[in-house]
Design an enzyme around this catalytic site. Structure first.
Site, PDB file in Angstrom:
ATOM      1  N   SER A  27       1.567   3.564  -1.987  1.00 28.31           N
ATOM      2  CA  SER A  27       1.146   4.837  -2.584  1.00 28.31           C
ATOM      3  C   SER A  27       0.071   5.539  -1.756  1.00 28.31           C
ATOM      4  O   SER A  27      -0.355   6.637  -2.103  1.00 28.31           O
ATOM      5  CB  SER A  27       0.609   4.597  -4.000  1.00 28.31           C
ATOM      6  OG  SER A  27      -0.506   3.703  -3.968  1.00 28.31           O
ATOM      7  N   HIS A  55      -7.629   2.206  20.925  1.00 27.78           N
ATOM      8  CA  HIS A  55      -6.673   3.086  21.594  1.00 27.78           C
ATOM      9  C   HIS A  55      -6.961   3.238  23.088  1.00 27.78           C
ATOM     10  O   HIS A  55      -6.105   2.983  23.938  1.00 27.78           O
ATOM     11  CB  HIS A  55      -6.684   4.477  20.949  1.00 27.78           C
ATOM     12  CG  HIS A  55      -6.245   4.493  19.529  1.00 27.78           C
ATOM     13  ND1 HIS A  55      -5.407   3.548  18.982  1.00 27.78           N
ATOM     14  CD2 HIS A  55      -6.505   5.363  18.518  1.00 27.78           C
ATOM     15  CE1 HIS A  55      -5.177   3.834  17.707  1.00 27.78           C
ATOM     16  NE2 HIS A  55      -5.841   4.931  17.416  1.00 27.78           N
ATOM     17  N   ALA A  73       1.094   5.141   4.342  1.00 30.03           N
ATOM     18  CA  ALA A  73       2.490   4.841   4.023  1.00 30.03           C
ATOM     19  C   ALA A  73       3.310   6.121   3.884  1.00 30.03           C
ATOM     20  O   ALA A  73       4.422   6.232   4.412  1.00 30.03           O
ATOM     21  CB  ALA A  73       2.571   4.020   2.738  1.00 30.03           C
ATOM     22  N   LYS A  74       2.761   7.109   3.182  1.00 32.37           N
ATOM     23  CA  LYS A  74       3.501   8.341   2.926  1.00 32.37           C
ATOM     24  C   LYS A  74       3.700   9.170   4.193  1.00 32.37           C
ATOM     25  O   LYS A  74       4.767   9.744   4.416  1.00 32.37           O
ATOM     26  CB  LYS A  74       2.772   9.178   1.870  1.00 32.37           C
ATOM     27  CG  LYS A  74       2.829   8.602   0.463  1.00 32.37           C
ATOM     28  CD  LYS A  74       2.199   9.531  -0.547  1.00 32.37           C
ATOM     29  CE  LYS A  74       0.710   9.723  -0.335  1.00 32.37           C
ATOM     30  NZ  LYS A  74       0.061  10.494  -1.417  1.00 32.37           N
ATOM     31  N   GLU A 104     -10.226  15.796  19.554  1.00 33.26           N
ATOM     32  CA  GLU A 104      -9.692  16.453  18.365  1.00 33.26           C
ATOM     33  C   GLU A 104     -10.493  17.721  18.123  1.00 33.26           C
ATOM     34  O   GLU A 104     -11.711  17.747  18.332  1.00 33.26           O
ATOM     35  CB  GLU A 104      -9.788  15.540  17.135  1.00 33.26           C
ATOM     36  CG  GLU A 104      -8.851  14.341  17.187  1.00 33.26           C
ATOM     37  CD  GLU A 104      -8.977  13.438  15.975  1.00 33.26           C
ATOM     38  OE1 GLU A 104      -7.961  12.824  15.601  1.00 33.26           O
ATOM     39  OE2 GLU A 104     -10.086  13.337  15.420  1.00 33.26           O
ATOM     40  N   GLN A 116      -0.667  13.550  24.704  1.00 36.29           N
ATOM     41  CA  GLN A 116      -0.377  14.441  23.586  1.00 36.29           C
ATOM     42  C   GLN A 116      -1.335  15.625  23.648  1.00 36.29           C
ATOM     43  O   GLN A 116      -2.435  15.489  24.175  1.00 36.29           O
ATOM     44  CB  GLN A 116      -0.524  13.712  22.240  1.00 36.29           C
ATOM     45  CG  GLN A 116      -1.960  13.252  21.946  1.00 36.29           C
ATOM     46  CD  GLN A 116      -2.099  12.543  20.624  1.00 36.29           C
ATOM     47  OE1 GLN A 116      -1.262  11.777  20.216  1.00 36.29           O
ATOM     48  NE2 GLN A 116      -3.201  12.788  19.939  1.00 36.29           N
ATOM     49  N   ASP A 133     -13.198   3.562  16.009  1.00 33.28           N
ATOM     50  CA  ASP A 133     -11.970   4.223  15.595  1.00 33.28           C
ATOM     51  C   ASP A 133     -11.034   4.513  16.768  1.00 33.28           C
ATOM     52  O   ASP A 133      -9.814   4.409  16.634  1.00 33.28           O
ATOM     53  CB  ASP A 133     -12.307   5.538  14.882  1.00 33.28           C
ATOM     54  CG  ASP A 133     -11.125   6.116  14.124  1.00 33.28           C
ATOM     55  OD1 ASP A 133     -10.364   5.337  13.545  1.00 33.28           O
ATOM     56  OD2 ASP A 133     -10.970   7.353  14.130  1.00 33.28           O
ATOM     57  N   GLY A 142       0.838  -1.195   0.000  1.00 33.68           N
ATOM     58  CA  GLY A 142       0.000   0.000   0.000  1.00 33.68           C
ATOM     59  C   GLY A 142       0.871   1.242   0.000  1.00 33.68           C
ATOM     60  O   GLY A 142       0.543   2.261   0.603  1.00 33.68           O
TER      61      GLY A 142
END
Length: 505
Positions: free
Chosen positions: A26, A262, A30-31, A238, A384, A257, A24
């Protein structure tokens, strides 16, 4: 099975070449996460140029250089490494090779195996000693076909100290049934020791600190129980919405999610008993015991919400009941935690952006200072942003009169560890995978126990039996959520602001 893990008694030094394959390659994950994490591991010397090659695999047609150019802008300099950044990037990008192919094609994975084998042979790696790490930056829908292709065509061919490991990303199914089906399919192809189910929250610095805080400090041992603790809040907020991902998010919602994985993982570390040792299996055994002790969720202790404007996204169904906010109270039925509510809260478009654990202690019996109205003692772990650990205490105000005020003992990481680089969660977890340390990954029985807790509630929401309440963006969520927290014992501190840093409240 080819690529089995060596047992503890017959460990062999790892001398074979390391191939990291990003499936995956692309995609956004991944990026933005996987390749940058690999870059920082390489920059810090945890993976060496002479010892590793990185392969990207995806359906998109492109050359090696095109993939490298796409990735370049996501490879940001580390703290204190700005001057050498260009040099670091120029050393890293040539390690990446791209292979194009479908996720259900024998030819594509045969070509991938051919390229990996060619690299291994070029480095004189003995057959069977090589190490192959497959990272699934993929939607779960293609996991079954990809796993089958890897098993048939891309495994380390024999066992001379080498291995094959796979890293799979959440979501692991939508409910208990689908998660078990996925686990069964993967489990038929790979040993549990080869499967690394990643939850990046377990790689966060302050989450990893939980075991040390709890079990290496004598002061917490007698306090950490229902006798002293009133409630525990685990919060994820968020300050933005779905940001163009409404159609994808609507398939899952905030409970799947965030809460089911988490926040539940964090709860395990807060609530677990002391493990026999720091061996991964001993730690994961204790986490499973916590999950198996959680009582069925009481529908009266659930508030779900959906922010106003969510359904304006054209990819979101106009009749969607998918929650973008949830407060769920979990109760652990064991000797330590009987009667203590664990309040899990997560939401989008909230009034701030933060993730934290807030352990609130009971009021002092026979309080001679009448300080109850000033607020309770709280132990707060800010995950965080701006990592910190602080304790809210009642102290005497300076002056001639006996007046009390709420103040804090503070460990702010930004101030205390100014020269220390805090690694990203993905860096730590990929390195753990290379090292074969499964402590911070989710075991199959752990995953099953987590889905058993939330599946009944999720099915009621999916069937519109529990309705999402509207709330305004930029708020604390539905008012009913604060009322629920108050009802189960949480006391909110009004008016308290840390004078040197107003983000702490």
């Amino acid at each position: 099975m080819g690529g089995n893990e060596p047992g503890l008694g017959d460990f062999q030094p790892e001398t074979g070449r390391l191939s990291i394959i990003v499936l995956g390659a692309s995609g956004d994950l991944a990026k933005k996460k996987t390749f940058p994490a690999l870059f920082h591991l390489h920059r810090q010397g945890f993976i060496e140029s002479h010892d590793v090659h990185i392969f990207g695999y995806a359906r998109s047609k492109m050359s090696d250089d095109e993939l490298r150019d796409r990735l370049r802008r996501y490879l940001t300099p580390g703290k204190g490494c700005e001057e050498t950044h260009d040099e670091d990037v120029s050393k890293f990008l040539p390690l990446i090779k791209y292979v194009s192919g479908p996720y259900d094609s024998e030819e594509g994975f045969q070509l991938l195996d051919k390229e990996i084998s060619a690299y291994e042979l070029s480095k004189d790696s003995k057959e069977g000693s090589s190490r192959r790490l497959f990272y699934f930056a993929l939607p779960p829908s293609v996991y079954p076909s990809v796993c089958k292709m890897l098993k048939n065509f891309c495994m380390n061919k024999s066992d001379l100290g080498g291995w094959t490991r796979i890293v799979v990303e959440k979501p692991f199914g939508r409910d208990l049934k689908s998660a078990e089906e996925l686990s069964t399919h993967i489990g038929e192809l790979f040993n549990e020791s080869q499967i690394y189910r990643i939850d990046h929250y377990l790689g966060k610095e302050l989450v990893q600190n939980l075991l040390v805080l709890r079990f290496a400090n004598r002061m917490f041992v007698p306090l950490w129980n229902h006798t002293n603790i009133s409630n525990v809040q685990i919060v994820f907020k968020e300050d933005f919405g779905t940001e163009g991902r409404g159609g994808y998010f609507d398939q899952y919602g905030i409970i799947r999610d965030i809460l089911q994985n988490h926040l539940l993982q964090v709860l395990c570390l807060v609530a677990m008993e002391r493990p026999v040792s720091l061996k991964p299996e001993h730690i994961r055994d204790e986490k499973v015991k916590v999950l198996q002790s959680v009582l069925p969720i009481n529908e009266d202790e659930v508030v779900i919400g959906q922010y106003e404007g969510y359904k304006d996204d054209p990819t979101v169904p106009k009749d969607s009941n998918t929650p973008t906010f949830a407060t769920v109270v979990l109760r652990i039925h064991n000797e330590r935690w009987e009667g203590v509510p664990f309040i899990l809260k997560a939401g989008k478009t909230m009034n701030s952006k933060k993730a934290e654990i807030r352990v609130q202690f009971k009021d002092v019996p026979g309080d001679i200072f009448n300080s109850k109205g000033k607020g309770r003692n709280e132990f707060v772990i800010r995950l965080q942003p701006s990592e910190a650990i602080y304790m809210k205490l009642t102290v005497k105000e300076p002056g001639l009169e006996m007046k009390t005020a709420l103040s804090e003992l503070d460990l702010s990481y930004r101030q205390r560890y100014q020269e220390v680089i805090i690694p990203e969660a993905y860096e730590r977890l990929i390195l753990d995978t290379i090292r074969g340390d499964q402590q911070h990954f989710v075991r199959r029985d752990e995953l099953k126990a987590a889905w058993e807790i939330f599946t009944p509630l999720l099915h009621r929401i999916d069937n519109n039996e529990v309705q999402s309440l509207p709330y305004k963006p930029g708020s604390r969520g539905p008012e009913q959520a604060d009322k629920l927290a108050e009802k189960v014992g949480y006391v909110q501190t009004h008016g308290y602001v840390w004078s040197t840093n107003t983000e702490y409240r």
